[in-house]
Design an enzyme around this catalytic site. Structure first.
Site, PDB file in Angstrom:
ATOM      1  N   ASP A 142     -18.787 -15.433 -16.396  1.00 32.44           N
ATOM      2  CA  ASP A 142     -19.925 -15.277 -15.503  1.00 32.44           C
ATOM      3  C   ASP A 142     -19.498 -15.532 -14.060  1.00 32.44           C
ATOM      4  OD1 ASP A 142     -21.429 -14.939 -17.796  1.00 32.44           O
ATOM      5  OD2 ASP A 142     -22.015 -17.042 -17.888  1.00 32.44           O
ATOM      6  N   LYS A 143     -20.265 -15.013 -13.133  1.00 33.12           N
ATOM      7  CA  LYS A 143     -19.949 -15.174 -11.714  1.00 33.12           C
ATOM      8  C   LYS A 143     -19.706 -16.637 -11.348  1.00 33.12           C
ATOM      9  CE  LYS A 143     -22.098 -14.851  -7.144  1.00 33.12           C
ATOM     10  NZ  LYS A 143     -23.344 -14.567  -6.394  1.00 33.12           N
TER      11      LYS A 143
END
Length: 338
Positions: A144-145
């Site tokens: 995920d970011k």
């Protein structure tokens, strides 16, 4: 974006259960759904070498191949960008990268540039084009970011297929550190709860209960308590499957949300914890969720050698762990009042 007459392929993993047209549009966001359906109906997209209908439900392990003819291709393409990479290992077949928080892995709506893919293209050159998909060249798995840590990137089609197979067969091992809110009632546990798109919030994932009509897939995570603090705990989470947001969803499901996770947890709830000022400041300074992919091991796709890498926590997580360790040493002598 996809360039004219570009052929690409991917092995179905997270897309299992999705309709063929929807899965293909996810990797070709520059094309409309109608254009994607034209590709399928025109025989430009095939599953395991066979033409299928747009509504075909993909299965894990299916080989999806497609070609975007000049008539459908959008102008432009992925642009290499000189974004610094922290490389843990590199040879002719693969890259292992320490991904920082805040870096999006591949282009998506709202993030057309400045991604890990743009950086990898600048680092490795055009040889990656089409490996694993036009929009995700070389990307074997994602973070995920706002999750930091180790990622492997394939530089050849052979490496890509081998690494994906290792993930599917669970011979590749991915372990994470997570600071969670709550007091685990276990030392070791396995969370076995299927995950799918959230029934009412399409931006989120969620545990889908047995018997539900909503699409879901098996999801299993091994968890182990490394340290316990007052109202918090440090867990090691080992992925046995690789679903979107899996650790974050599973932690929230067992009422141990990852600290700093505003999607599946709550910053407001964290303010209710009885913590010393240094710990509270460290939590406030977290850049995203307290989740870090700290260990990665797999077999080299060509030599077969077992490779293992570790990644130290990023500065914000390291600061939190130090504050917690300091607080815990104090509490052992003088426990915090209830």
């Amino acid at each position: 974006m996809t360039t004219a007459d570009t052929a690409a392929s991917l092995t179905v993993d997270e897309q299992a259960g999705e309709r063929l047209d929807r899965a293909l549009q996810a990797v070709l966001p520059e094309l409309s759904r109608t254009a994607v359906q034209r590709l399928i109906e025109g025989g430009h997209a095939r599953v395991n070498g066979k033409a299928e209908k747009v509504g075909y439900r993909l299965r894990a392990g299916d080989r999806l191949e497609w070609t975007v003819p000049d008539a459908e291709a959008a102008p432009g393409g992925l642009t290499p960008e000189a974004i610094p990479l922290d490389v843990a290992f590199e040879d002719a077949d693969l890259l292992v990268i320490h991904k920082p928080k805040g870096l999006v892995v591949h282009p998506a709506p709202g993030h057309s540039s400045g991604t890990l893919v743009n950086a990898v293209l600048a680092h490795a050159g055009d040889d990656l084009t089409g490996i694993g998909g036009v929009e995700r060249p070389g990307i074997v798995h994602r973070l995920d970011k706002d999750t930091s840590g180790l990622m492997m990137v394939a530089k050849t089609e052979r490496a890509y297929r081998s690494l994906q197979e290792q993930i599917q067969e669970r011979t590749a091992e991915r372990r994470y550190l997570a600071v969670v809110r709550g007091s685990p009632r276990f030392e070791r546990a396995q969370v076995d709860a299927p995950i799918g798109r959230h029934p009412t919030d399409r931006k989120k994932m969620g545990v889908i209960q047995p018997g539900s009509s909503h699409t879901h897939r098996e999801a299993r995570t091994d968890m182990r308590v490394l340290e316990r603090y007052s109202g918090l705990a440090l867990l090691e989470a080992k992925l046995l499957t690789g679903r979107t947001h899996q650790i974050r969803v599973h932690c929230a499901y067992i009422h141990l949300p990852v600290l700093g996770d505003e999607t599946y947890g709550s910053r407001r709830a964290e303010r209710d914890l009885h913590l010393t000022p240094p710990v509270r400041v460290a939590i406030q300074r977290l850049d995203g969720q307290a989740l870090h992919a700290y260990r990665l091991s797999f077999n080299h796709p060509v030599t077969g050698e077992r490779l293992q890498f570790t990644s130290p926590p990023p500065a914000d997580l390291e600061r939190l762990l130090r504050a917690l360790e300091s607080e815990w040493s104090i509490r052992e002598d003088d426990p915090w009042p209830e």
